[in-house]
Design an enzyme around this catalytic site. Sequence first.
Site, PDB file in Angstrom:
ATOM      1  N   GLY A  34       0.882  -1.156   0.000  1.00 41.53           N
ATOM      2  CA  GLY A  34       0.000   0.000   0.000  1.00 41.53           C
ATOM      3  C   GLY A  34       0.922   1.208   0.000  1.00 41.53           C
ATOM      4  O   GLY A  34       1.967   1.175   0.671  1.00 41.53           O
ATOM      5  N   ASN A  38       4.211   1.549   2.367  1.00 41.31           N
ATOM      6  CA  ASN A  38       5.527   1.507   1.717  1.00 41.31           C
ATOM      7  C   ASN A  38       6.375   2.688   2.213  1.00 41.31           C
ATOM      8  O   ASN A  38       7.562   2.533   2.536  1.00 41.31           O
ATOM      9  CB  ASN A  38       5.404   1.599   0.190  1.00 41.31           C
ATOM     10  CG  ASN A  38       4.654   0.426  -0.429  1.00 41.31           C
ATOM     11  OD1 ASN A  38       4.449  -0.597   0.207  1.00 41.31           O
ATOM     12  ND2 ASN A  38       4.224   0.586  -1.676  1.00 41.31           N
ATOM     13  N   ASN A 166      -0.328  10.035  -6.618  1.00 39.27           N
ATOM     14  CA  ASN A 166      -0.667   8.615  -6.760  1.00 39.27           C
ATOM     15  C   ASN A 166      -1.997   8.397  -7.467  1.00 39.27           C
ATOM     16  O   ASN A 166      -2.879   7.708  -6.953  1.00 39.27           O
ATOM     17  CB  ASN A 166      -0.729   7.952  -5.371  1.00 39.27           C
ATOM     18  CG  ASN A 166       0.569   7.268  -5.005  1.00 39.27           C
ATOM     19  OD1 ASN A 166       1.143   6.552  -5.804  1.00 39.27           O
ATOM     20  ND2 ASN A 166       1.025   7.495  -3.796  1.00 39.27           N
ATOM     21  N   ARG A 168      -4.762   6.785  -9.511  1.00 40.31           N
ATOM     22  CA  ARG A 168      -5.092   5.423  -9.924  1.00 40.31           C
ATOM     23  C   ARG A 168      -6.304   5.474 -10.838  1.00 40.31           C
ATOM     24  O   ARG A 168      -7.440   5.703 -10.391  1.00 40.31           O
ATOM     25  CB  ARG A 168      -5.397   4.547  -8.701  1.00 40.31           C
ATOM     26  CG  ARG A 168      -4.205   4.318  -7.784  1.00 40.31           C
ATOM     27  CD  ARG A 168      -3.158   3.425  -8.440  1.00 40.31           C
ATOM     28  NE  ARG A 168      -2.014   3.166  -7.567  1.00 40.31           N
ATOM     29  CZ  ARG A 168      -0.903   3.881  -7.540  1.00 40.31           C
ATOM     30  NH1 ARG A 168      -0.764   4.927  -8.335  1.00 40.31           N
ATOM     31  NH2 ARG A 168       0.082   3.547  -6.736  1.00 40.31           N
ATOM     32  N   GLY A 227      10.868   9.045 -13.040  1.00 37.98           N
ATOM     33  CA  GLY A 227      11.341   7.715 -13.405  1.00 37.98           C
ATOM     34  C   GLY A 227      12.838   7.675 -13.627  1.00 37.98           C
ATOM     35  O   GLY A 227      13.611   8.187 -12.817  1.00 37.98           O
ATOM     36  N   ASP A 257       6.950   5.514  -4.040  1.00 37.11           N
ATOM     37  CA  ASP A 257       6.838   5.534  -2.579  1.00 37.11           C
ATOM     38  C   ASP A 257       8.228   5.533  -1.940  1.00 37.11           C
ATOM     39  O   ASP A 257       8.468   6.199  -0.932  1.00 37.11           O
ATOM     40  CB  ASP A 257       6.040   4.321  -2.083  1.00 37.11           C
ATOM     41  CG  ASP A 257       4.673   4.247  -2.744  1.00 37.11           C
ATOM     42  OD1 ASP A 257       4.098   5.313  -3.031  1.00 37.11           O
ATOM     43  OD2 ASP A 257       4.202   3.125  -2.993  1.00 37.11           O
ATOM     44  N   ASN A 281      16.172   9.665  -4.935  1.00 40.87           N
ATOM     45  CA  ASN A 281      16.627   8.886  -6.094  1.00 40.87           C
ATOM     46  C   ASN A 281      17.312   7.589  -5.667  1.00 40.87           C
ATOM     47  O   ASN A 281      17.122   6.546  -6.301  1.00 40.87           O
ATOM     48  CB  ASN A 281      17.588   9.712  -6.957  1.00 40.87           C
ATOM     49  CG  ASN A 281      16.871  10.773  -7.773  1.00 40.87           C
ATOM     50  OD1 ASN A 281      15.690  10.623  -8.114  1.00 40.87           O
ATOM     51  ND2 ASN A 281      17.569  11.846  -8.102  1.00 40.87           N
TER      52      ASN A 281
END
Length: 314
Positions: A34, A38, A166, A168, A227, A257, A281
Amino acid sequence: PVDVVTLGETMALVAATTTGSFAVGAPARISFGGAETNVAIGLSRLGHSATWIGRLGADPLGHLVKDALRGEGVDVSHVRTDTEVPTGLMLREHRTADRVRVSYYRRGLAGSRLAPADVDTDLVAAARVLHVSGITPALSESARAAVHTAVDAARAVGVPVSFDFNYRAALWSVTEAGAAFRELVAAADLVFAGDEEAAMVVPAGSVEEVAKELAALGPAQVVLKRGAAGAYAVVDGESFTEPALAVSLIDPVGAGDAFVAGYLSATLDGLDPAQRLRRGNVCGAFAVSVAGDWEGLPRRSELATMDATENVAR
Ligand code: ATP
């Protein structure tokens, strides 16, 4: 008083360990995950105290989650056991080498029944940071109200609010979520988003433009998670950028997270913005290069291992 209080939904996980569809007898790994737990685990491993507020069922999976969190040093004394419905569950298939499919069994189940009465406002008011995510307000009306109860309690006494978008897509539309996120951004001191998520609240544009627009809504710190491109931040009007670490991608889930845990940890340690991005990072790199949503998160003593020039430490 606790360093970080967070609240949200955590579900048990059954993850296939071989590639293909689920089949009778196929091997799988049992775990849980979750976004907020996390983050709590990441903070705890880095030596900070973290309390997670949430609901679990009175069932074996609920016990599994609570025992594991306790084992990770996360304070579970505010977790409520819901005796009426079971703990939620995620099934993860490695459908092909490159495609993961997650099925959720969560609607109406324990985690989504989080409610304002579950939030100890004195606990929130005494914390150094309150962290919330954009998943919780999508779960149910009561869960959304619980987030606002916590945020209001923090704001009333000047406890910084950290908010990770987040988004979803399976839970709500961009329009619905965008409106809810706008409100939370305005209430937050520290905001985490991806480039595309940010564009749900402010006009799409370059990373710099999007971050500046988000900051204009109120938060002193806006962090864009990018990313493999690393992360970008605007802190008190000044911009910072840090590249990601070069690692082998094993499992991208949980990177965001992990990043948040690292960034918050460095903030609690009083480090400067570039160092906050760097620790974010590093934690993200740990998360993506180990299987599992949170299992790969580093302990404080391991942070420097990413700087090593040798693959083997002995
Ligand atoms: P998720 O929702 O999948 O948990 P996210 O979209 O919120 O993740 P990302 O931007 O994908 O977050 O990743 C967060 C951080 O993790 C990045 O800012 C970076 O530090 C690290 N990271 C992600 N992917 C990679 C990668 N391929 N290589 C190195 N670091 C990565």
